[in-house]
Design an enzyme around this catalytic site. Structure first.
Site, PDB file in Angstrom:
ATOM      1  N   GLU A  94     -23.592   4.757  27.135  1.00 16.23           N
ATOM      2  CA  GLU A  94     -23.523   4.273  25.765  1.00 16.23           C
ATOM      3  C   GLU A  94     -24.888   4.333  25.093  1.00 16.23           C
ATOM      4  O   GLU A  94     -25.930   4.235  25.752  1.00 16.23           O
ATOM      5  CB  GLU A  94     -23.031   2.829  25.750  1.00 16.23           C
ATOM      6  CG  GLU A  94     -21.552   2.665  26.092  1.00 16.23           C
ATOM      7  CD  GLU A  94     -20.667   3.042  24.923  1.00 16.23           C
ATOM      8  OE1 GLU A  94     -20.531   2.252  23.980  1.00 16.23           O
ATOM      9  OE2 GLU A  94     -20.107   4.153  24.971  1.00 16.23           O
ATOM     10  N   HIS A  95     -24.853   4.479  23.779  1.00 18.95           N
ATOM     11  CA  HIS A  95     -26.036   4.317  22.947  1.00 18.95           C
ATOM     12  C   HIS A  95     -25.751   3.191  21.957  1.00 18.95           C
ATOM     13  O   HIS A  95     -24.616   3.034  21.515  1.00 18.95           O
ATOM     14  CB  HIS A  95     -26.349   5.597  22.163  1.00 18.95           C
ATOM     15  CG  HIS A  95     -26.878   6.713  23.006  1.00 18.95           C
ATOM     16  ND1 HIS A  95     -28.187   7.129  22.936  1.00 18.95           N
ATOM     17  CD2 HIS A  95     -26.292   7.506  23.931  1.00 18.95           C
ATOM     18  CE1 HIS A  95     -28.380   8.131  23.778  1.00 18.95           C
ATOM     19  NE2 HIS A  95     -27.245   8.378  24.386  1.00 18.95           N
ATOM     20  N   PRO A  96     -26.741   2.391  21.616  1.00 16.71           N
ATOM     21  CA  PRO A  96     -26.499   1.296  20.667  1.00 16.71           C
ATOM     22  C   PRO A  96     -26.189   1.829  19.271  1.00 16.71           C
ATOM     23  O   PRO A  96     -26.878   2.719  18.761  1.00 16.71           O
ATOM     24  CB  PRO A  96     -27.816   0.513  20.684  1.00 16.71           C
ATOM     25  CG  PRO A  96     -28.844   1.512  21.110  1.00 16.71           C
ATOM     26  CD  PRO A  96     -28.144   2.447  22.052  1.00 16.71           C
TER      27      PRO A  96
END
Length: 221
Positions: A94-96
């Site tokens: 995931e990336h924010p």
């Protein structure tokens, strides 16, 4: 140095050592690992199959589940009798998307995927566990977002991009994946769930194989 590690002979030796290590660790479990599979920190049950060039890291697999050719699975817990097709991507990270000014891992990750690392500790959960139930079918080239939960008996259509949890015994497809229909009626689903057939031993499965071919025969005495 890079040329050395990418040399075909070196790649083959690395795979062979890994193959021997896992075959010894899971001796008697009928683990099948085809050519140039990459496995790290994984736990297998019985009769698992990893097809050519698949890559697994931090994965637990239940009985009879398999992973198709060139599929990548990271940080996942997979039930029994689950079929994962070729070139599927599961749990890549995931990336924010909210709050952080930048999505670049330099600002939240200490894993070293960016250069340089400037944080002292992880500031964002990049790898939540992806949970995949029993008897799930995931079609070719599907993508599952990290951390989703796929219920027992679900079907993920080929090429689907799954960004949220999938209900048990439902069929989803599309980009992003949407619910298409349930596989069975509520009464039939309850009959299957109560049977807990995916935990039965191989002898039971052999004795009841004919009843598995259609829901009308399943669980009928």
């Amino acid at each position: 140095m890079e040329i050395l590690f990418k040399n075909p002979i070196t790649l083959w030796l690395r795979w062979l050592l890994q193959w021997v290590s896992y075959k010894m660790r899971f001796s008697g479990k009928h683990l099948r690992m085809e050519y140039l599979t990459e496995v790290s920190q994984c736990t297998f049950s019985e009769y698992n199959t990893l097809y050519k060039y698949s890559r697994l890291r931090d994965v637990t697999m239940g009985r009879f589940s398999y992973v198709g050719r060139e599929t990548q699975v990271y940080h996942a817990r997979i039930g029994s009798f689950t079929s994962i097709g070729p070139q599927v991507l599961i749990g890549l990270g995931e990336h924010p998307a909210d709050g952080f000014v930048s999505t670049h891992p330099m600002f939240y990750s200490d894993r070293g995927q960016s250069n340089p690392v400037i944080v002292d500790k992880p500031l964002f959960d990049e790898m939540p566990i992806t949970e995949i139930g029993n008897d799930v079918w995931i079609g070719a080239r599907a993508v599952l977002r990290t951390g989703v939960k796929i219920g027992d008996g679900a079907i993920i259509a080929a090429g689907a991009v799954v960004v949220k949890d999938v209900e048990p015994f439902s069929i989803v497809g599309g980009v992003p994946a949407k619910h298409i229909r349930h596989r069975f009626s509520p009464e039939e689903i309850e009959r299957i769930r109560e049977s807990n057939w995916w935990n039965k031993d191989l002898e039971w499965l052999k004795q009841h194989r004919d009843s598995m071919t259609h829901i009308s025969r399943f669980g009928v005495k």
